[in-house]
Design a protein around this motif. Structure first.
Motif, short mmCIF file in Angstrom:
data_model
loop_
_atom_site.label_atom_id
_atom_site.label_comp_id
_atom_site.label_asym_id
_atom_site.label_seq_id
_atom_site.Cartn_x
_atom_site.Cartn_y
_atom_site.Cartn_z
N LEU A 265 35.72 -8.83 -15.44
CA LEU A 265 36.90 -9.50 -15.89
C LEU A 265 37.44 -10.09 -14.44
O LEU A 265 37.70 -9.42 -13.44
N ILE A 266 37.80 -11.40 -14.44
CA ILE A 266 38.43 -12.27 -13.12
C ILE A 266 39.66 -12.79 -13.61
O ILE A 266 39.69 -13.50 -14.85
N THR A 267 40.64 -12.48 -12.97
CA THR A 267 41.98 -13.17 -13.27
C THR A 267 42.26 -14.44 -12.64
O THR A 267 43.01 -15.29 -13.37
N HIS A 268 41.71 -14.65 -11.42
CA HIS A 268 42.03 -15.87 -10.67
C HIS A 268 40.98 -15.92 -9.61
O HIS A 268 40.35 -15.25 -9.33
N ASP B 159 45.14 -21.35 -12.15
CA ASP B 159 44.10 -20.72 -13.14
C ASP B 159 44.35 -19.44 -13.50
O ASP B 159 43.42 -18.79 -14.24
N HIS B 160 45.46 -18.62 -13.30
CA HIS B 160 45.81 -17.19 -13.30
C HIS B 160 45.54 -16.75 -14.87
O HIS B 160 46.59 -17.53 -15.63
N ILE B 161 44.93 -15.90 -15.18
CA ILE B 161 44.90 -15.45 -16.44
C ILE B 161 45.35 -13.86 -16.54
O ILE B 161 44.96 -13.20 -15.31
N ARG C 25 34.40 -18.71 -20.01
CA ARG C 25 35.63 -19.25 -19.33
C ARG C 25 36.77 -19.32 -20.63
O ARG C 25 36.55 -19.77 -21.62
N VAL C 26 37.66 -18.48 -20.48
CA VAL C 26 38.89 -18.21 -21.47
C VAL C 26 40.12 -18.77 -21.09
O VAL C 26 40.51 -18.75 -20.04
N GLY C 27 40.91 -18.97 -22.16
CA GLY C 27 42.39 -19.32 -22.01
C GLY C 27 43.28 -18.84 -22.95
O GLY C 27 42.77 -17.82 -23.52
N GLN C 28 44.37 -19.35 -22.89
CA GLN C 28 45.43 -18.75 -23.79
C GLN C 28 45.18 -18.50 -25.29
O GLN C 28 44.68 -19.49 -25.94
N ARG D 171 22.59 -8.15 -8.70
CA ARG D 171 21.95 -6.68 -8.96
C ARG D 171 21.90 -6.19 -10.32
O ARG D 171 21.26 -5.49 -10.85
N TYR D 172 23.07 -6.61 -11.37
CA TYR D 172 23.21 -5.82 -12.50
C TYR D 172 23.31 -7.03 -13.68
O TYR D 172 23.32 -6.44 -14.81
N ALA D 173 23.64 -8.31 -13.38
CA ALA D 173 23.46 -9.31 -14.41
C ALA D 173 24.56 -8.97 -15.37
O ALA D 173 24.02 -8.82 -16.76
N PRO D 174 25.71 -8.60 -14.95
CA PRO D 174 26.94 -8.23 -16.22
C PRO D 174 27.43 -9.71 -16.57
O PRO D 174 27.22 -10.47 -16.33
N ARG D 175 27.92 -9.35 -17.80
CA ARG D 175 28.72 -10.37 -18.51
C ARG D 175 29.90 -10.78 -17.77
O ARG D 175 30.56 -9.81 -17.35
N VAL D 176 30.33 -12.08 -17.40
CA VAL D 176 31.45 -12.33 -16.46
C VAL D 176 32.24 -13.22 -17.33
O VAL D 176 32.08 -14.24 -17.90
N ILE D 177 33.59 -12.66 -17.43
CA ILE D 177 34.80 -13.46 -18.32
C ILE D 177 35.69 -13.92 -17.00
O ILE D 177 36.15 -13.03 -16.68
N GLY D 178 36.29 -14.94 -17.40
CA GLY D 178 37.13 -15.43 -16.26
C GLY D 178 38.05 -16.81 -16.68
O GLY D 178 37.55 -17.19 -17.83
N PRO D 179 38.83 -17.16 -16.02
CA PRO D 179 39.48 -18.28 -16.36
C PRO D 179 38.74 -19.54 -16.22
O PRO D 179 37.39 -19.72 -15.68
N ASN D 180 39.21 -20.58 -16.75
CA ASN D 180 38.59 -22.00 -17.19
C ASN D 180 38.75 -22.50 -15.91
O ASN D 180 39.30 -23.89 -15.51
N ASN D 181 37.90 -22.24 -14.61
CA ASN D 181 38.26 -22.87 -13.35
C ASN D 181 36.74 -23.07 -12.74
O ASN D 181 35.97 -22.06 -12.46
N PRO D 182 36.01 -24.12 -12.69
CA PRO D 182 34.69 -24.28 -12.42
C PRO D 182 34.35 -24.04 -11.08
O PRO D 182 33.39 -23.81 -10.41
N LYS D 183 35.47 -23.79 -10.01
CA LYS D 183 35.20 -23.46 -8.94
C LYS D 183 34.76 -21.85 -8.85
O LYS D 183 34.34 -21.63 -7.58
#
Length: 255
Positions: free
Chosen positions: A52-55, A114-116, A89-92, A70-82
């Motif tokens: 999980l990524i907050t910003h 972009d902080h969530i 990519r998730v939001g409110q 290394r591990y190919a995890p599922r990555v969930i984070g803000p809608n910031n293409p950078k």
């Protein structure tokens, strides 16, 4: 049962590790550095399933490329293409499941745009809020406005009082020193300072902190309190809660 443990990084960052007691699958929040995460995974034979990524700041995302490789995890984070490597990519108002728990997403702009934050109900509820809300403090305004951050903190303050706040930095003692100046007649602040000093002397984290406690000790959540407004009035406008917040944040920046 979901357990949460800190992986220290960079001197004052916490990478939070979540796991169920019944299996080796884990989730980590804001892995700014891959090395301590990899060391723990390999030592304990764990499986990294979710990140999980907050910003977008590097001390929260810097470990992503190596962990993905290394591990190919599922990555969930803000809608910031950078932010490279995010799968979802998730939001409110968005929701997702990780480690069998349902998480809610709250957009909390201020520190960055972009902080969530990630909230999961349960006994107790858990909040992973990155650099938005700290114990006894809040993040600097690098991209957002005081009005945005004040609204974001109000959103988090509306969560259940027994929510455990997992912030991303061990800034508590410095924040409490400011809180003693901004809320000088508050006995809860002095008590928190004693407790947190003891914890740090024993090399223990001061986090998580219950949200109910933050409402008693965090001046940035107490902008309507008369004592806080009086202390802040020597440093700027306190005609409204939002103005008081802006004054507090400016004062803290130069404290």
């Amino acid at each position: 049962m979901l357990s949460v443990t800190p992986i220290p990084a960079f001197g004052d960052n916490y990478i939070w590790l979540l796991r169920q007691d019944t299996n080796s699958e884990i989730c980590v929040v804001d892995p700014g550095d891959a090395a301590p995460v990899i060391e723990l995974i390999e030592r304990e034979g764990l499986t990294l399933s979710t990140v999980l990524i907050t910003h977008h700041h590097q001390d929260h995302t810097g470990g992503l490329p190596e962990l993905i490789e290394r591990y190919a995890p599922r990555v969930i984070g803000p809608n910031n293409p950078k932010i490279a490597g995010i799968d979802e990519r998730v939001g409110q108002g968005d929701e997702f499941r990780a480690l069998g728990r349902l998480f809610e997403v709250h957009e909390v702009p201020g520190h960055t745009l972009d902080h969530i934050a990630f909230f999961t109900a349960g006994i107790p509820p858990l909040l992973f809020c990155g650099d938005a809300l700290f114990s006894a403090g809040c993040g600097r305004l690098f991209e957002g406005t005081p009005e945005q951050m004040h609204a974001s903190l109000g959103k988090l303050a509306a969560l259940p009082d027994d929510t455990l706040v997992f912030a991303a930095h061990e800034y508590t003692l410095a924040n409490l020193r400011f809180a003693l100046a901004a809320d000088p007649h508050n006995p809860d602040v002095a008590k928190a300072m004693e407790e947190c000093q003891r914890a740090r002397e024993l090399d223990r984290p001061t986090l998580p902190s219950p949200l109910a406690r933050e409402k008693r000790i965090n001046p940035f959540l107490r902008c309507r309190d008369a004592g806080v407004r009086q202390a802040a009035s020597a440093h700027g406008d306190t005609d409204s809660e939002s103005a008081t917040f802006a004054t507090l944040r400016s004062w803290k920046d130069n404290f």
